[in-house]
Design an enzyme around this catalytic site. Sequence first.
Site, PDB file in Angstrom:
ATOM      1  N   ASP A 219       0.598  -0.917  -1.454  1.00  0.00           N
ATOM      2  CA  ASP A 219       0.172  -1.769  -0.347  1.00  0.00           C
ATOM      3  C   ASP A 219      -0.887  -1.103   0.532  1.00  0.00           C
ATOM      4  OD1 ASP A 219       0.281  -3.944   1.480  1.00  0.00           O
ATOM      5  OD2 ASP A 219       1.758  -2.876   2.690  1.00  0.00           O
ATOM      6  N   ASN A 459       6.883   7.757  -3.245  1.00  0.00           N
ATOM      7  CA  ASN A 459       7.277   6.705  -2.312  1.00  0.00           C
ATOM      8  C   ASN A 459       7.681   5.463  -3.091  1.00  0.00           C
ATOM      9  OD1 ASN A 459       7.307   5.454   0.513  1.00  0.00           O
ATOM     10  ND2 ASN A 459       6.001   4.027  -0.624  1.00  0.00           N
ATOM     11  N   GLU A 460       8.894   5.028  -2.868  1.00  0.00           N
ATOM     12  CA  GLU A 460       9.421   3.789  -3.417  1.00  0.00           C
ATOM     13  C   GLU A 460       9.247   3.645  -4.929  1.00  0.00           C
ATOM     14  OE1 GLU A 460       8.251   0.350  -1.218  1.00  0.00           O
ATOM     15  OE2 GLU A 460       9.350   0.999   0.550  1.00  0.00           O
ATOM     16  N   ASN A 522      13.417   3.848   3.026  1.00  0.00           N
ATOM     17  CA  ASN A 522      12.687   2.804   3.745  1.00  0.00           C
ATOM     18  C   ASN A 522      13.591   1.587   3.855  1.00  0.00           C
ATOM     19  OD1 ASN A 522      10.590   4.597   3.596  1.00  0.00           O
ATOM     20  ND2 ASN A 522       9.453   3.478   2.016  1.00  0.00           N
ATOM     21  N   TYR A 524      13.754  -2.514   5.434  1.00  0.00           N
ATOM     22  CA  TYR A 524      13.005  -3.620   6.051  1.00  0.00           C
ATOM     23  C   TYR A 524      13.864  -4.815   6.436  1.00  0.00           C
ATOM     24  CZ  TYR A 524       8.613  -1.236   5.724  1.00  0.00           C
ATOM     25  OH  TYR A 524       7.588  -0.348   5.934  1.00  0.00           O
ATOM     26  N   TYR A 528      11.387  -8.228   5.494  1.00  0.00           N
ATOM     27  CA  TYR A 528      11.432  -8.793   4.135  1.00  0.00           C
ATOM     28  C   TYR A 528      12.805  -9.395   3.822  1.00  0.00           C
ATOM     29  CZ  TYR A 528       7.015  -6.387   3.480  1.00  0.00           C
ATOM     30  OH  TYR A 528       5.723  -5.970   3.615  1.00  0.00           O
ATOM     31  N   GLU A 561      10.721   4.455   6.835  1.00  0.00           N
ATOM     32  CA  GLU A 561       9.929   3.255   7.152  1.00  0.00           C
ATOM     33  C   GLU A 561      10.869   2.167   7.651  1.00  0.00           C
ATOM     34  OE1 GLU A 561       7.258   1.612   4.204  1.00  0.00           O
ATOM     35  OE2 GLU A 561       6.657   3.612   3.520  1.00  0.00           O
ATOM     36  N   TRP A 606       7.255   2.125  10.519  1.00  0.00           N
ATOM     37  CA  TRP A 606       6.067   1.874   9.698  1.00  0.00           C
ATOM     38  C   TRP A 606       5.259   0.841  10.411  1.00  0.00           C
ATOM     39  CZ3 TRP A 606       3.736   4.280   5.885  1.00  0.00           C
ATOM     40  CH2 TRP A 606       2.763   3.605   5.126  1.00  0.00           C
ATOM     41  N   LYS A 626       1.741  -3.875  10.426  1.00  0.00           N
ATOM     42  CA  LYS A 626       2.950  -3.238  10.950  1.00  0.00           C
ATOM     43  C   LYS A 626       2.608  -2.058  11.847  1.00  0.00           C
ATOM     44  CE  LYS A 626       6.015  -4.785   7.284  1.00  0.00           C
ATOM     45  NZ  LYS A 626       4.994  -5.230   6.309  1.00  0.00           N
TER      46      LYS A 626
HETATM   47  C1  BDP Z   1       6.895  -0.278   1.967  1.00  0.00           C
HETATM   48  C2  BDP Z   1       5.826   0.638   1.423  1.00  0.00           C
HETATM   49  C3  BDP Z   1       4.567   0.643   2.288  1.00  0.00           C
HETATM   50  C4  BDP Z   1       4.199  -0.760   2.671  1.00  0.00           C
HETATM   51  C5  BDP Z   1       5.359  -1.386   3.434  1.00  0.00           C
HETATM   52  C6  BDP Z   1       5.067  -2.814   3.883  1.00  0.00           C
HETATM   53  O1  BDP Z   1       6.296   1.950   1.304  1.00  0.00           O
HETATM   54  O2  BDP Z   1       3.530   1.277   1.602  1.00  0.00           O
HETATM   55  O3  BDP Z   1       3.023  -0.834   3.394  1.00  0.00           O
HETATM   56  O4  BDP Z   1       6.456  -1.438   2.593  1.00  0.00           O
HETATM   57  O5  BDP Z   1       5.260  -3.708   3.068  1.00  0.00           O
HETATM   58  O6  BDP Z   1       7.658  -0.832   0.970  1.00  0.00           O
HETATM   59  O7  BDP Z   1       4.618  -2.997   4.993  1.00  0.00           O
END
Ligand code: BDP
Length: 651
Positions: A219, A459-460, A522, A524, A528, A561, A606, A626
């Site tokens: 991303d 990462n991820e 991370n 969200y 999400y 994140e 993040w 973000k």
């Molecule tokens: C995470 C990723 C990051 C993305 C973020 C997002 O590590 O690189 O920018 O989500 O979706 O999954 O904002």
Amino acid sequence: MGDDTNPDRGDAAMTRRQAVGAFGLVASSAAAASALAASSNAQAAAQGAPARGPASLLYPHESATRASRDLSGLWRFQLDPTDRGEQDRWFVGGLPTPRRIPVPCSWNDLFDDARDYFGTAWYETDFQLDPGWRGRRVCLRFGSAVYRARVWLNGEYLGEHVGGHLPFAFDVSGLAREREPNRLTVSVENKPQLDRVPSIPDPQTARMYQVDYPQTAYDFFPYCGLHRPVVLVSTPDTHVQDVTVTTAFSGATGVVDVAFAVNANWSGPAKLILTGGPRPISVPVTVENGRGAGRLRVDAVRAWSPQDPFLYRLNIRLGGESVIDDYPMKIGVRTVEVRGSEIRLNGKPVFLTGFGKHEDFAIHGKGLDLPVLVRDFELLKWIGANSFRTSHYPYSEEALMLADEYGFLVIAETPGVSLVFMDAPPIIEARYRQLEGALTELVHRDKNHPCVILWSLANEPIPKPFHTVNDIPPGAVETGTKFFQRLFAHARGLDQTRPVALVSVQGGPAEWVGQGDVICANSYNGWYVVSGRIDEAAATLEKEITGLRARHGDKPVIITEFGADAVAGIHAQPPEMWSEDYQADLIEAYWRTLRRHPYVVGAHPWAFADFKTAQSIMRVGSLNQKGVFTRDRRPKLAATRLRSLWKAAQG
Ligand code: BDP
């Protein structure tokens, strides 16, 4: 910048050499150097220049014996969509129809026809060697080129480097002409390829329900070009090639161990000199067959920390009465370790406040931008951050040196972002080799920075790409487990002084994340998942972190994140998604939840600032919003909110 005339076009030795090394800069530049040495030693000898050898990658700090010249400026540039430059020998005849480009800079935001261009592009400049460098060893050092760079000097092929964000260098002693202008030509290519790191999702196997343009598995915008300075480095023939510093404490005394390498198996006397304390400390060392080591004991040492980022100056001086070479660097005396559920700096637990960031700014793209770097660090201080993660690739050496000075604790990440494990074994193996090479280069480059406290290997990583409708292919988790077993073992072999981790998403797979010394996750909720419901998001987070604890024993946890997009200027009461109010409230809810768990030792919202992405239905204005700051570094509501939360936590 050089001028456009080339008095010497076409008359240099024109042997085109084979590309060397799949990825390794050490391998490629060393192999290229020995190939070159065979062909052009006569020229070197005629100029009284030293015979070429492997180029040192040490940062080109200057001293009485060392000088450097930054070739940054306006170079000539040409896109090569049909890849004809090599065949047509542009490295000999010059670029046919060039335009100007600044170096360092990404090419994408400069020219309309180059924004979405991911093929080969050529760079060219001329330079004159300093007359004072006659007879000395001269290397050409690139801070970073994304993704694959091939380099010619005066028509002679020097070698290539594959993979962005890390330096590579060539010994050009004798090849760089002393009395006439020199022409430097570089081709940089950034084709999206399956076997690269980072990669693209495989259009054959991954059925996507959301496609970004340009298509990336990660991303952020795939900026390309010569992103960091290109520098000429002049050293004595015999010179320090590499240094490793490790530090420890014995009561109030700092123990500084220095191991170093000298080229050409040199043997002789040397000295380690540490200054910056009340009085200089000097230790004699005998170098044997190119290896030297010594220990400095620093009474009443000033330990490096975010509160007091004190740096000593270390000189590695070769020679006795007359100095042969002097390599200067700054060091901090500190220890870092994981003990139970704590990360300890100098024996005391630390809690990380800060962000995942990006190297990203309008027009420069990912080109080194020193004003932005300084501004970012000032804003990090202003907001009360003590740390950041170099998401999702190694940042510039300048950023790391400045972090040493500002006292930021850095999680240093490889370019291993969004690895997936549903592709054919040879593809996965090619990615492994690329990533292992990048990790080697990263540790080699950054091992002496006190600011680096943790290596992040990826990462991820996920079994199958996001936004795909496929099922997880059988065996993908096991393939990933083996991949990371190798990578963790490699990292721990390279550096025994720092913990290692990988950054997970959705908590898993546990077999991968659990290999880390620290559990980085991370999360969200509120964006999400559990979208629009902050209280429920906090409750889900609560379950997530107790779940991580249950799965990973007493290892410390960092939430690397979390957050929400907020378009600056949009407000809503009650808060709703995309508003500044929602972002601020969600981040606060995360912060308060995380602080209830003593084994959570870091919280990184993040992201630090909005940054450019591919075009997609998820990204308004092709920006990930973000950021707690806008892309031009104006604070959103979340910035002032975090500032008061973090200041309150610091007491
Ligand atoms: C995470 C990723 C990051 C993305 C973020 C997002 O590590 O690189 O920018 O989500 O979706 O999954 O904002």
